[in-house]
Design a protein around this motif. Structure first.
Motif, PDB file in Angstrom:
ATOM      1  N   GLY A 152       4.509  17.141  15.030  1.00 35.15           N
ATOM      2  CA  GLY A 152       3.825  17.433  13.771  1.00 35.15           C
ATOM      3  C   GLY A 152       4.353  18.631  13.019  1.00 35.15           C
ATOM      4  N   ALA A 153       5.562  19.078  13.356  1.00 34.64           N
ATOM      5  CA  ALA A 153       6.104  20.286  12.728  1.00 34.64           C
ATOM      6  C   ALA A 153       6.795  20.016  11.398  1.00 34.64           C
ATOM      7  N   GLY A 154       6.735  18.759  10.939  1.00 31.35           N
ATOM      8  CA  GLY A 154       7.322  18.421   9.655  1.00 31.35           C
ATOM      9  C   GLY A 154       6.534  17.316   8.979  1.00 31.35           C
ATOM     10  N   ILE A 155       6.527  17.345   7.659  1.00 28.95           N
ATOM     11  CA  ILE A 155       5.886  16.309   6.847  1.00 28.95           C
ATOM     12  C   ILE A 155       6.816  16.012   5.677  1.00 28.95           C
ATOM     13  N   ALA A 156       7.133  14.747   5.479  1.00 30.39           N
ATOM     14  CA  ALA A 156       7.958  14.309   4.345  1.00 30.39           C
ATOM     15  C   ALA A 156       9.253  15.116   4.236  1.00 30.39           C
ATOM     16  N   GLY A 157       9.843  15.429   5.399  1.00 31.76           N
ATOM     17  CA  GLY A 157      11.100  16.168   5.411  1.00 31.76           C
ATOM     18  C   GLY A 157      10.966  17.665   5.187  1.00 31.76           C
ATOM     19  N   MET A 158       9.733  18.153   5.099  1.00 26.90           N
ATOM     20  CA  MET A 158       9.500  19.588   4.895  1.00 26.90           C
ATOM     21  C   MET A 158       8.899  20.194   6.159  1.00 26.90           C
TER      22      MET A 158
ATOM     23  N   SER B  40       2.579  22.033   4.100  1.00 28.91           N
ATOM     24  CA  SER B  40       4.028  21.887   4.114  1.00 28.91           C
ATOM     25  C   SER B  40       4.615  23.001   3.255  1.00 28.91           C
ATOM     26  N   SER B  41       5.852  23.343   3.558  1.00 25.84           N
ATOM     27  CA  SER B  41       6.540  24.350   2.751  1.00 25.84           C
ATOM     28  C   SER B  41       7.866  23.774   2.278  1.00 25.84           C
ATOM     29  N   PRO B  42       7.972  23.500   0.987  1.00 23.66           N
ATOM     30  CA  PRO B  42       9.212  22.910   0.483  1.00 23.66           C
ATOM     31  C   PRO B  42      10.381  23.895   0.404  1.00 23.66           C
TER      32      PRO B  42
ATOM     33  N   TRP C  62      10.502  25.585  -9.122  1.00 25.05           N
ATOM     34  CA  TRP C  62       9.964  24.235  -9.317  1.00 25.05           C
ATOM     35  C   TRP C  62      11.004  23.135  -9.088  1.00 25.05           C
ATOM     36  N   PRO C  63      12.235  23.263  -9.603  1.00 25.18           N
ATOM     37  CA  PRO C  63      13.233  22.210  -9.329  1.00 25.18           C
ATOM     38  C   PRO C  63      13.555  22.071  -7.830  1.00 25.18           C
ATOM     39  N   LEU C  64      13.557  23.172  -7.094  1.00 29.12           N
ATOM     40  CA  LEU C  64      13.802  23.112  -5.649  1.00 29.12           C
ATOM     41  C   LEU C  64      12.648  22.412  -4.940  1.00 29.12           C
ATOM     42  N   ILE C  65      11.439  22.690  -5.402  1.00 28.13           N
ATOM     43  CA  ILE C  65      10.240  22.109  -4.799  1.00 28.13           C
ATOM     44  C   ILE C  65      10.201  20.603  -5.033  1.00 28.13           C
ATOM     45  N   THR C  66      10.450  20.181  -6.259  1.00 34.89           N
ATOM     46  CA  THR C  66      10.400  18.753  -6.549  1.00 34.89           C
ATOM     47  C   THR C  66      11.594  18.011  -5.934  1.00 34.89           C
ATOM     48  N   ALA C  67      12.696  18.714  -5.690  1.00 35.41           N
ATOM     49  CA  ALA C  67      13.824  18.092  -4.987  1.00 35.41           C
ATOM     50  C   ALA C  67      13.468  17.874  -3.513  1.00 35.41           C
ATOM     51  N   ALA C  68      12.689  18.801  -2.944  1.00 34.89           N
ATOM     52  CA  ALA C  68      12.270  18.672  -1.547  1.00 34.89           C
ATOM     53  C   ALA C  68      11.246  17.559  -1.380  1.00 34.89           C
ATOM     54  N   TYR C  69      10.370  17.397  -2.378  1.00 27.86           N
ATOM     55  CA  TYR C  69       9.334  16.354  -2.321  1.00 27.86           C
ATOM     56  C   TYR C  69       8.945  15.980  -3.743  1.00 27.86           C
ATOM     57  N   ARG C  70       9.345  14.799  -4.162  1.00 26.38           N
ATOM     58  CA  ARG C  70       9.089  14.356  -5.537  1.00 26.38           C
ATOM     59  C   ARG C  70       7.603  14.224  -5.850  1.00 26.38           C
ATOM     60  N   GLY C  71       6.794  14.056  -4.821  1.00 22.87           N
ATOM     61  CA  GLY C  71       5.354  13.912  -5.029  1.00 22.87           C
ATOM     62  C   GLY C  71       4.733  15.086  -5.772  1.00 22.87           C
ATOM     63  N   TYR C  72       5.305  16.275  -5.643  1.00 18.10           N
ATOM     64  CA  TYR C  72       4.748  17.438  -6.345  1.00 18.10           C
ATOM     65  C   TYR C  72       4.804  17.258  -7.861  1.00 18.10           C
TER      66      TYR C  72
END
Length: 147
Positions: free
Chosen positions: A31-37, A58-60, A117-127
């Motif tokens: 459980g140390a990761g969610i959606a690649g983060m 999670s931390s993107p 913000w671009p780094l965050i949305t690249a890590a998880y588009r859901g944001y």
């Protein structure tokens, strides 16, 4: 306008508690990761109760000692309780990869948000979808080691 009912809040708290237990029992192997983060365990002080509060997030973006959190609440129009707690008391404890550290949390300013913000949305588009779903500006939280 997006507002989730109290059931969603209760479900999130319960899921977070179970997730935190899994992390501890497995020594951060499950459980140390969610959606690649990576997953982090955030401990704040309740703004009304003064009691310790804990949430799994999670931390993107983890950049050296700096950890960035997203106060999205899934696109809800309300800020998450954990965010309101750290605004009231920015002294937090953050566990990353099983290592707990005392940190100071703050809301990113507009320049930092524009950079992150671009780094965050690249890590998880859901944001990006969460931001479209709500009229509030989703806060980004920067956690840095406390001296």
């Amino acid at each position: 306008m997006t507002r989730r009912g109290p059931f969603a809040d209760v479900w999130f708290r319960a899921a977070s508690s179970v997730h935190a237990g899994l992390l501890r029992l497995s020594r951060w192997h499950l459980g140390a990761g969610i959606a690649g983060m990576p997953v982090v365990l955030l401990r704040t002080t309740g703004r009304r109760s003064g009691r310790p509060r804990e949430v799994v997030l999670s931390s993107p973006v983890i950049d050296g000692d700096r950890v960035v959190l997203v106060a999205s609440k899934g696109g809800d129009d309300r800020d998450p309780d954990w965010y309101r707690n750290l605004v009231a008391d920015p002294s937090v404890e953050l566990t990353v990869h099983g290592v707990a550290r005392r940190m100071t949390a703050r809301t990113a300013d507009e320049a930092e948000r524009a950079e992150l913000w671009p780094l965050i949305t690249a890590a998880y588009r859901g944001y990006a979808g969460y931001q479209r779903r709500t009229s509030r500006r989703i806060p980004l939280v920067i956690c840095e080691p406390r001296d």
